[in-house]
Motif scaffolding. Structure first.
Motif, PDB file in Angstrom:
ATOM      1  N   LEU A  46       0.813  -1.207   0.000  1.00  0.00           N
ATOM      2  CA  LEU A  46       0.000   0.000   0.000  1.00  0.00           C
ATOM      3  C   LEU A  46       0.852   1.265   0.000  1.00  0.00           C
ATOM      4  CD1 LEU A  46      -2.840  -0.974   2.500  1.00  0.00           C
ATOM      5  CD2 LEU A  46      -2.904  -0.999   0.009  1.00  0.00           C
ATOM      6  N   SER A  47       2.143   1.114  -0.026  1.00  0.00           N
ATOM      7  CA  SER A  47       3.024   2.286  -0.006  1.00  0.00           C
ATOM      8  C   SER A  47       2.968   3.003  -1.350  1.00  0.00           C
ATOM      9  CB  SER A  47       4.463   1.866   0.299  1.00  0.00           C
ATOM     10  OG  SER A  47       5.052   1.250  -0.828  1.00  0.00           O
ATOM     11  N   SER A  48       3.439   4.236  -1.368  1.00  0.00           N
ATOM     12  CA  SER A  48       3.406   5.065  -2.579  1.00  0.00           C
ATOM     13  C   SER A  48       4.306   4.516  -3.680  1.00  0.00           C
ATOM     14  CB  SER A  48       3.826   6.502  -2.237  1.00  0.00           C
ATOM     15  OG  SER A  48       5.138   6.500  -1.664  1.00  0.00           O
ATOM     16  N   ASP A  49       5.161   3.545  -3.338  1.00  0.00           N
ATOM     17  CA  ASP A  49       6.017   2.937  -4.368  1.00  0.00           C
ATOM     18  C   ASP A  49       5.198   2.177  -5.404  1.00  0.00           C
ATOM     19  OD1 ASP A  49       8.207   3.883  -3.028  1.00  0.00           O
ATOM     20  OD2 ASP A  49       8.600   1.999  -1.953  1.00  0.00           O
ATOM     21  N   PRO A 220       3.642  -7.481  -6.941  1.00  0.00           N
ATOM     22  CA  PRO A 220       4.244  -6.167  -6.652  1.00  0.00           C
ATOM     23  C   PRO A 220       4.887  -5.536  -7.872  1.00  0.00           C
ATOM     24  CG  PRO A 220       5.513  -7.942  -5.634  1.00  0.00           C
ATOM     25  CD  PRO A 220       4.229  -8.540  -6.098  1.00  0.00           C
ATOM     26  N   TYR A 221       5.430  -6.347  -8.759  1.00  0.00           N
ATOM     27  CA  TYR A 221       6.095  -5.818  -9.948  1.00  0.00           C
ATOM     28  C   TYR A 221       5.068  -5.333 -10.972  1.00  0.00           C
ATOM     29  CZ  TYR A 221       9.846  -8.146  -7.555  1.00  0.00           C
ATOM     30  OH  TYR A 221      10.737  -8.534  -6.596  1.00  0.00           O
ATOM     31  N   PHE A 226       2.067  -0.696 -13.315  1.00  0.00           N
ATOM     32  CA  PHE A 226       0.867   0.118 -13.448  1.00  0.00           C
ATOM     33  C   PHE A 226       1.133   1.556 -12.998  1.00  0.00           C
ATOM     34  CE2 PHE A 226      -2.498  -3.517 -13.046  1.00  0.00           C
ATOM     35  CZ  PHE A 226      -2.271  -3.859 -14.366  1.00  0.00           C
ATOM     36  N   LYS A 227       1.892   1.696 -11.929  1.00  0.00           N
ATOM     37  CA  LYS A 227       2.191   3.053 -11.454  1.00  0.00           C
ATOM     38  C   LYS A 227       2.937   3.846 -12.518  1.00  0.00           C
ATOM     39  CE  LYS A 227       4.703   5.793  -8.083  1.00  0.00           C
ATOM     40  NZ  LYS A 227       5.682   5.844  -6.979  1.00  0.00           N
TER      41      LYS A 227
END
Length: 925
Positions: A46-49, A220-221, A226-227
């Motif tokens: 949930l971090s901004s990363d 996570p990757y 997506f980010k």
């Protein structure tokens, strides 16, 4: 996922090795176990990363909501829903700019003076049009992104556009070039993966995944990918987005969506400019639906809110018009490599992989005693009627399938070495099997036709060099003999049935190398009126030498007392009662009892093999598992299939597997997915037939076979199986127990199924209106063809319920109109193809029966027509009359069969007619 680090060197470059069943550090090479670390798969995610929060504000509302929902499911730790939302977000990220591109290039196509010059200048443009004129799987959308990214704008004559429309097309092409490079990710220790490849693989995986931090280290990757994509997309969506008719932007999660018409908005420094889009994006139920593909002359849109697909008439006309133009032009395609497409299309290999998992061949427990007993009976008796009674879930139907010579999936292979005399037995004996189904409601016309069809099939159909070879059927007098069974008086049934079997056996002995005929009737207890069939079963003295009958059902204490009495007091030569705790063999001269060691050996071997296959997932001994499920093969099979899906099922003690399964699916998937699972179960439970993929997809409301559809079938593999039939691979419940469980759990399922079918009949109306009734003969219309050929039978089958349900109406008029137009408008050259694909004789009989049950003058009449001299009945008779008298028939045996059918139909009509003159004319014909 920050906690997933190497305990030796602290490196985050670790991966899960299936080969060593351990985590491995890429930097120091250490192997270790994280199972005792208490690590959750969503730790740190949930971090901004991992999130681009500004993307929520500017992306189109449907994408914004999906992206925000994805974050919600990650926060909840709901792995099933997370995987579904990852797929939705990815699809929307590539689909939205592509539908904007489609809108531009279709506007260009419509307004240019010479489209041929347009396509010659830029060949990729034609490839884009061609791709848009089919059902678009995710990989096809990705192929459109590739083609769009490769367009050379300078080669296109854009003078038909104003400067802002030009800018929309130019900016969209530039944006596609950007994102085409972004959708790859790499897990440390593994190869770089394209998102299309991952998406197609993941769709085939279960929504019931356990230990996702091991099974899906990609998450996570993917979120980081997506980010980055979101950040790169912000400039594009700040300029280009959707708007409604009130010129309100449909962007961001806070947008109040009020959508009827959808526009493209283009933001300049001065103001916003709005352009109506060609329904590639359209408003529906206060949300935006997006183009999903084109099939059967119809354009489909997908609503990502409820997961439903629907047809858009306006867009269908636009695409059909463009397609007709392109089809009149020499095609110059931009050929893409398989690497570009990323193997996305539903190829044969995808379906074969699923069907291999669902094949009952993988779930067969061979019980040698049953084969030995059957050989012994045939060898001992000149002719005979044998009965096999076995407890629920012990594999009666599995045994029957392994001896069925028309089945291609489970026919015996191991017996040659392991069972003395079996090869010779199968080479000398023609074995034909009919499987009863509880959906028949005791209708003798259905099961007698089924028995006749399997007995008169000398050789099943098969594929040869990708060409379907039709089954080799016996025709002639045998057809009439079996047909007489449905109308003969009860006191003649046994005699007629025996005579039909004897004549059929004689043809087998003349035409094949077989000198014995064995008919197997499996699951007599599954019929509501099983005693009706018993009235047809002859005693052995009626049967000619080398003609045999085998009947299977459950034991006396598991079936209705009337049926048990009928079997016990019947005419069987020998009976085998096969229970888990013992065997009782009853013959004409002796009774033999003994322990059922053969069954327990087979079950133990199967269980030990299955436990070994699950490895460390299961912590019980084989004996404990067998005891828990009372040695029932059907439950053991379902249990091990569920354990493969999710080790959480390994501790399951409640034997209501279906309920436990549905609860887990509901908690681990979206509402849309759960609803689709229920629809498929409902279809299989109430259709009364096994279905191929297209039929099952159509009747379940899916529309067409998609990766999502295959994924659902994969999740259902504990309860359904694939059987190979002369119609190809067909899907059905793996055991009658699961069908009964579905019907018990969803008591109104029959009504839901009929009402869904009633709505689907609109598809036949559309074909009529468009003068395309003959399209129903094409393979892609297999679902519509099933509905047309079976709906009347369903009305007859469900008559007891339908006559009480005043709110249910019969759409017989749609079937009448379609049948009339299909027959009368078909060319002379296609009439023979028509009757090969559709058995209008069955349609005639079902239609006559519907008229008798529901026609005018009946109680609770649902129709305004009567049976007597009905025009459609005459049209069907005329069809076969034409083929018998005027048609150019390719085979003499078919010509003879058409003459017999035509004669039967005219005779039937003469009996129905209330006009002596008309009846006389029918008899002359």
């Amino acid at each position: 996922m920050n906690d997933l680090t190497c305990p030796e060197c602290g490196s985050a470059c670790i991966y899960k090795s299936k080969k060593f069943d351990a985590w491995i550090c890429e930097d120091c090479g250490k192997r270790f176990d994280l199972s005792d670390r208490g690590v959750k798969w969503n730790d740190g995610l949930l971090s901004s990363d991992y999130w681009c929060t500004e993307f929520y504000q500017y992306a189109p509302s449907s994408l914004s909501h999906s992206y925000r929902q994805l974050m919600h499911y990650v926060e909840e730790g709901n792995i099933g829903c997370t995987l579904f939302l990852i797929r939705d977000v990815f699809e929307l990220m590539i689909k939205i700019p592509t539908v904007i591109l489609f809108d531009s290039i279709y506007s260009l196509f419509e307004n240019c003076e010479d489209y041929k010059i347009l396509l010659e200048n830029e060949p990729k443009l034609e490839s884009l049009y061609r791709n848009s004129m089919q059902i678009l799987t995710t990989g096809k959308w990705w192929e459109c992104v590739r083609l769009g990214a490769g367009l050379s704008i300078e080669k296109l004559d854009l003078n038909v556009f104003d400067e802002h429309r030009k800018a929309v097309l130019s900016d969209t092409v530039s944006y596609l070039k950007q994102i085409f490079k972004l959708f790859t990710f790499q897990v440390p220790g593994k190869r770089k993966v394209n998102m299309v490849t991952w998406r197609n693989r993941a769709v085939g995986h279960s929504c019931l995944a356990s230990k996702p931090e091991e099974s899906y280290p990609e998450i996570p990757y993917i979120l980081k990918m997506f980010k980055k994509t979101g950040e790169e997309s912000l400039p594009y969506y700040k300029k280009i987005c959707f708007a409604n008719s009130n010129k309100e932007l449909l962007a961001g999660i806070a947008s109040g969506v009020n959508v009827e018409e959808v526009f493209i908005s283009y933001q300049t420094d001065a103001c916003c400019h709005f352009f109506k889009i060609h329904d590639f994006a359209a408003g529906r139920n206060d949300s935006i639906s997006y183009y999903d593909g084109y099939e059967k002359g119809k354009a489909y849109l997908l609503d990502y809110g409820d997961g439903n697909r629907y047809k858009d008439a306006g867009l269908s006309k636009i695409i059909m018009s463009a397609k007709n133009k392109l089809d009149n032009k020499t095609v110059v395609m931009d050929n893409a490599s398989s690497a570009d497409i990323h193997e996305d299309v539903l190829e044969t290999a995808d379906i074969q992989q699923l069907e291999a998992q669902l094949s009952a061949e993988n779930q067969v427990v061979y019980i040698d005693f049953l084969y030995q007993w059957l050989m012994r009976q045939v060898k001992q008796y000149t002719s005979g009627v044998f009965v096999l009674q076995s407890e629920r879930g012990m594999g009666k139907s599995t045994f029957c399938r392994t001896i069925d010579q028309l089945s291609k999936s489970e026919n015996v292979r191991w017996y040659t070495d392991d069972l003395d005399g079996w090869t010779e037995f199968m080479e000398s004996t023609a074995v034909r099997v009919w499987y009863f189904n509880s959906s028949y409601y005791g209708r003798k016309d259905i099961y007698l036709k089924g028995i006749k069809d399997v007995l008169l099939t000398l050789e099943p159909g098969y594929l040869e060099n990708e060409v379907w070879i039709e089954p080799n059927h016996l025709v002639g007098n045998l057809e009439s003999m079996w047909g007489n069974l449905t109308v003969c008086s009860e006191d003649l049934r046994k005699l007629y049935f025996a005579e039909a079997m004897n004549l059929t056996a004689g043809e087998y002995f003349k035409r094949t190398n077989k000198n014995k005929l064995l008919l197997v009737l499996d699951g007599l207890d599954e019929m509501k009126e099983g005693r009706t069939l018993l009235s047809f079963i002859p005693s052995s003295e009626y049967l000619n030498p080398n003609v045999y009958l085998l009947i299977t059902c459950r034991t006396d204490d598991e079936i209705a007392p009337e049926l048990a009495k009928g079997i016990s007091g019947g005419v069987c030569t020998t009976k085998l009662i096969f229970k888990r705790n013992g065997i009782l063999e009853i013959g004409q001269a002796r009774n033999v009892t003994g322990k059922n060691e053969t069954y327990h050996r087979a079950i133990t071997a199967y269980t030990e093999r299955s436990v070994a296959g699950l490895g460390s997932k299961i912590h019980m001994e084989s004996a404990e598992i067998i005891e828990r499920f009372e040695s029932r093969f059907s439950e053991l099979s379902a249990y091990f299939s569920l354990c493969q899906l999710n080790p959480g099922f390994c501790t399951l003690r409640d034997v209501d597997f279906l309920q436990a399964f549905l609860e887990v699916v509901k908690n681990n998937s979206t509402n849309t997915y759960y609803s689709k699972v229920l629809l498929i179960l409902n279809t299989l439970a109430w259709c009364g037939d096994s279905l191929n993929l297209r039929e099952l997809a159509f009747l379940s409301g899916e529309g067409y076979v998609s990766f999502r559809f295959l994924g659902i079938l994969n999740d259902l593999r504990a309860f359904i199986k694939v059987s190979r039939t002369d119609r190809g691979n067909c899907y059905e419940f793996s055991h009658n127990e699961w069908e009964e469980s579905v019907k018990k759990r969803f008591s109104s399922g029959g009504i839901e199924f009929r009402m869904r079918c009633d709505k689907l009949l609109d598809c036949l109306d559309e074909l009529c209106l468009e003068n395309r009734t003959e399209d129903i003969l094409l393979d892609i219309y297999e679902g519509e063809r099933w509905l047309f050929t079976h709906m009347l039978s369903i009305y007859v089958r469900d008559w007891p319920e339908l006559k009480e349900n005043r709110f249910e109406h019969l759409s017989v008029n749609k079937l009448e109109c379609f049948a009339e137009k299909l027959i009368t408008h078909s060319s002379d050259s296609t009439k023979e193809v028509l009757v090969r694909e559709i058995d209008f004789r069955d349609f005639y009989q079902d239609y006559s029966r519907v008229l008798e049950l529901y026609g005018s003058g009946r109680v609770n009449s649902k129709m305004q027509v009567s049976c007597q001299t009905n025009p459609l009945l005459v049209t069907i008779a005329e069809l076969y009359h034409f083929l018998a008298i005027d048609g150019k028939i390719s085979h003499s045996r078919d010509h003879r069969r058409y003459m017999e059918i035509a004669g039967y139909l005219w005779h039937s009509l003469s009996a129905l007619s209330d006009s002596a003159e008309e009846a006389s004319a029918f008899r002359k014909k």
